[in-house]
Structure formats: C-alpha cells, structure tokens
Design a protein around this motif. Structure first.
Motif, mmCIF file in Angstrom:
data_model
loop_
_atom_site.group_PDB
_atom_site.id
_atom_site.type_symbol
_atom_site.label_atom_id
_atom_site.label_comp_id
_atom_site.label_asym_id
_atom_site.label_seq_id
_atom_site.Cartn_x
_atom_site.Cartn_y
_atom_site.Cartn_z
ATOM 1 N N LEU A 96 45.851 43.715 40.625
ATOM 2 C CA LEU A 96 45.728 42.317 40.649
ATOM 3 C C LEU A 96 46.985 41.396 41.107
ATOM 4 O O LEU A 96 47.043 40.703 41.922
ATOM 5 C CB LEU A 96 45.649 41.788 39.335
ATOM 6 C CG LEU A 96 43.964 41.966 38.845
ATOM 7 C CD1 LEU A 96 43.851 41.674 37.475
ATOM 8 C CD2 LEU A 96 42.932 41.225 39.634
ATOM 9 N N MET B 94 41.099 38.910 48.600
ATOM 10 C CA MET B 94 40.204 38.651 47.237
ATOM 11 C C MET B 94 38.983 39.721 46.980
ATOM 12 O O MET B 94 38.724 40.115 46.005
ATOM 13 C CB MET B 94 39.572 37.375 47.256
ATOM 14 C CG MET B 94 40.474 36.157 47.269
ATOM 15 S SD MET B 94 41.411 36.133 45.658
ATOM 16 C CE MET B 94 40.303 35.777 44.732
ATOM 17 N N LEU C 71 47.111 39.525 44.707
ATOM 18 C CA LEU C 71 47.324 38.239 44.736
ATOM 19 C C LEU C 71 48.637 37.709 45.428
ATOM 20 O O LEU C 71 48.740 36.777 46.252
ATOM 21 C CB LEU C 71 47.585 37.534 43.199
ATOM 22 C CG LEU C 71 46.261 37.340 42.240
ATOM 23 C CD1 LEU C 71 46.703 37.328 40.831
ATOM 24 C CD2 LEU C 71 45.201 36.722 42.992
ATOM 25 N N TYR D 253 40.807 43.459 46.383
ATOM 26 C CA TYR D 253 41.488 43.777 44.944
ATOM 27 C C TYR D 253 41.033 42.994 43.844
ATOM 28 O O TYR D 253 40.899 43.495 42.673
ATOM 29 C CB TYR D 253 42.977 43.806 45.180
ATOM 30 C CG TYR D 253 43.429 44.570 46.473
ATOM 31 C CD1 TYR D 253 43.087 45.766 46.427
ATOM 32 C CD2 TYR D 253 44.328 44.234 47.261
ATOM 33 C CE1 TYR D 253 43.601 46.907 47.117
ATOM 34 C CE2 TYR D 253 44.952 45.003 48.137
ATOM 35 C CZ TYR D 253 44.533 46.216 48.204
ATOM 36 O OH TYR D 253 44.913 47.353 49.239
ATOM 37 N N VAL D 254 41.260 41.489 43.957
ATOM 38 C CA VAL D 254 40.983 40.672 42.932
ATOM 39 C C VAL D 254 39.665 40.689 42.385
ATOM 40 O O VAL D 254 39.276 41.125 41.189
ATOM 41 C CB VAL D 254 41.414 39.181 43.298
ATOM 42 C CG1 VAL D 254 41.158 38.348 42.157
ATOM 43 C CG2 VAL D 254 42.933 39.402 43.744
#
Length: 439
Positions: free
Chosen positions: A412, A381, A416, A384-385
C-alpha cells in the motif's frame, strides 16, 4: 467480518476464502456447483500465461535501463520486489471474485460494487477505463509514428493516416473474436514479438559493451532519483485490468496462481535481460526507450518492427476486456438477444469503441501526457491499492498472519507513493507541453 471458509486444491492452485452468507461451508457446495470446476472448451494454462505476458510485458520494457540509470543498481532489486507485489495482489483480486463461495463475480467493477457499493464501482470504472482504453490509444500513436518512420522514404503518409490503418487492422480480430479465449492466439504472437525485441536489444547492447567498457561509473543507489525509478518500475507488472477475463477463459481455474506466477517470472526475466545489459553498456546515458541508444542498423529496424507488432497484438486484448464489460452492461449476449442480433450489436459496439480510440489518438493534443497522469493513477490504484482494500472489505484481514498484514502495508505504501510521484511527473510534463509546446 463473518466466518472465513477456504476451498483448497493442490499446491499452488487457487483457493477461495470468503464470508459465506449461509451456514453451509463452501467446501460443501455440491460438485455441480463447484465454482472452480473444470470448464470444458476453455483455453489452456499456457494460453493464460501468454495472455498475461502479452499485456504485462509491454513497451515499458524498453524504458527499464533508463530507470536503472536514474536510480542505480538497486533498481534490479526493485524489479523483483514489484513482481512479487503484483503477483500477490493478482492472487487476492481473483479470490475476491469468489468471496461468497456461491457465485463468481464477473468483473473488477462488480468486485468494487460488492466491496464499497456505488463508490467502489465508479472508482474502478474510472481507473479501469483509463487503462484499457488509454493504453490502446498510446499503442496506436506509437505504431503510427514508428511505421511512418520506417516507410517515409517509400510511402508519403502522415502519422494520422497510419494510425487509422493500424486501427483498421486491429479492428478485424477485435470484432471477429468474441472473448479472450479466441484472442489468446494473438497473445502468443505478441509474446513472440516481445521475445524477439528483448533478444535484439540484449544482443546489440552486449555487442556494443566493448565500445563503452570503462567509460562510465555506475551507482548502487541515487537517492534523489529513487522515488521516480520506483514509481516507474512499480507499474511494469500491471495486468489486473484483464485478469478476470483471463481467468474466466481458463479451462482449469484452480491453476490460476501457478499461471500468474509463471507469467510474472517470464516478464521479470525479460525485463532483466533488457535492463541490466542496457545500464551496463550505456550507464547514465541509457535512453528511454533504449533503442535510441543502440547502434543504427538492420537490428534496430527489426526491433522497431517488433515494437509495432507487439502493440498491435496487445491492443485487442485490452479492448476486448473493455468491450466485454460494455456488452455485459448492455445485455448483449446470445441468451438475451439471439445469435444474429448478438453478433450485430456486438459488432456495432466494438466498431464504435475502435472509432473513439482512433479518433482520440489522432485528435487530442498531448494525450500521451494526459495518459501518463491517468496511468499513474490507474495503474497504481488497480494493481496495488484497490486489490488489498477490496480483499480486506470482502474477506477480512483478521485471519491474516502478522507478516501478511505487514506485506500488505508495504504494498500500500509503495502503491500510494508511486501514484503520487507518477502523477506529479505527469502534471509537470503537461505544464511543459502547454507552456513551451513540442517541436
């Protein structure tokens, strides 16, 4: 999304794109208010590179040959892909610090707050804390266990005793050194210990190759294991939790992109120096950590010592990052408290943090499995996200080219996917721990 502005520097330097609330372009901000102006007295670009490498190139290096054994040679390509994704999001998250062109945000949590309010703040706090406190807990568990193994023939101390000894040693620089500028000296030694570890592993596995040559069949891709390999490798470049403080401690903030780029390149080269020879020599039998596959001897002991040195030198970097956040929250600063009280309060806070970390390392059963779960969530998280989500919310996606948007979508999806797969693996490990137990 508002108008977009950009302050441009030389090639490869940090540029700021953001929605500026006033009608004055950020390019017209007076020189004495230049957010990216030189910061006299701060650390050099080299110290910034060393700080990043020391945090990023951790003990996960030794598990990369096993990742190749799980996924096949395609893992080498995934390693490079992970580096590029992490570099890109590392650039985006620092741009978010300057998104309005008027002030510099102080932390990842502030970015979350500005982007999504209280929800963003809580999300970052949860994931951030799981990494910057959870990783040092694992570092102390690892160092205590390894030191006991090295000294058990001469000193009869338990793992817990060695953990507290390690905590005591680390608490000295953690308490005495206020910011990452001071701690950067430790990062240089941490990087050197990692380099020695990589060289020992490279040399030993290469020498052992003549004993295993022709024994194994190698796979280009093992589809059934590929998701797990991707999930593991995708978090090997995770340093976002300290990037804000590393950039803050740099004398030349415009050089951030170059500093991050070279740090990522160094990490990727070291990873490849361990992963490729390790898989080439031991094939599908490559263990995690790879030291378990190496021949017993002096070199293996040196490598073990280097592991301990690295984790003990990396722990203050992560813990300092967390303590700076706490001290900001509690208004522990020279301006607010005065020199004497600031030092006293800061010492108390950091000793409490060290006590909590050491206590968890000694007392919580199966914490490594819990940490694997938090790490899968937190790393993916934070790396990357969230950077992409925050960038799109604060600065906007409309000014991005189509290929940039496609690249963000790829990041993304992988982030995930890695989060989900890593969490499933950690939950399965927890289930085994509680139902079967450990030897």
């Amino acid at each position: 999304m508002g108008s977009s502005h950009e302050r441009k520097g030389s090639h490869g330097s940090l540029s700021i794109k953001g929605s500026v609330s006033s009608s004055v372009s950020s390019d017209k901000v007076p020189a004495d208010h230049d957010l990216l102006a030189e910061r006299p007295g701060q650390g050099s670009n080299l110290s910034g590179v060393m700080n990043i490498v020391c945090v990023v190139a951790g003990t996960g290096t030794l598990g990369l040959p096993y990742c190749l054994a799980q996924g096949g040679w395609i893992g080498a390509g995934i390693l490079v892909l992970s580096m590029l994704m992490s570099y890109y999001t590392g650039v985006l998250i620092i741009k978010c610090l300057y998104y309005n062109g008027e002030t510099r945000l102080a932390s990842y949590q502030e970015i979350g707050t500005h982007a999504f309010g209280r929800f963003g703040n809580i999300a970052v706090w949860f994931f951030h804390t799981s990494i910057v406190l959870g990783a040092p807990v694992m570092y102390f568990i690892l160092s205590g266990t390894e030191i006991r193994g090295l000294t058990e023939q001469h000193v009869s101390l338990s793992d817990k005793a060695w953990i507290w000894i390690c905590c005591s040693i680390v608490s000295i620089p953690f308490v005495l050194m206020k910011t990452l500028k001071e701690v950067s000296l430790l990062s240089i030694f941490g990087v050197l210990s990692t380099v020695v570890l990589v060289v020992v592993t490279l040399v030993e596995s290469s020498l052992d190759y003549k004993n295993t040559k022709g024994t194994f069949e190698y796979n280009n891709v093992i589809w059934r294991n590929l998701p797990t390999a991707i999930a593991t490798m995708s978090v090997c470049f995770g340093g976002n939790v300290v990037y804000m403080h590393v950039e803050e401690a740099m004398r030349y903030p415009r050089a951030w992109n170059r500093v991050l780029f070279w740090a990522m390149i160094i990490c990727c080269v070291m990873y490849a120096m361990v992963a490729i020879p390790g898989y080439l020599t031991y094939g599908p039998n490559a263990a995690s950590p790879i030291l378990s596959s190496l021949p017993q001897g002096v070199s293996l002991k040196i490598a073990t010592i280097m592991i301990v040195a690295h984790v003990l030198l990396a722990a203050p970097l992560l813990m300092t990052s967390f303590s700076l956040e706490v001290e900001r929250l509690l208004d522990i600063s020279v301006e607010k408290r005065g020199v004497a009280k600031e030092r006293i309060y800061r010492t108390i806070v950091r000793l409490i943090i060290m006590g909590v970390v050491g206590g968890i390392a000694c007392l919580v059963p199966y914490f490594d499995s819990f940490l694997s779960l938090l790490g899968a969530l937190g790393n993916c998280m934070l790396i990357y996200v969230l950077p992409i989500g925050f960038y799109w919310k604060l600065i906007g996606w409309r000014q991005m080219k189509w290929y940039e948007l496609l690249w963000c979508a790829v990041i993304l999806v992988i982030g995930l996917l890695s989060c989900v797969i890593g969490s499933i693996d950690a939950i399965e490990a927890l289930h085994r721990d509680f139902t079967v137990g450990r030897d």
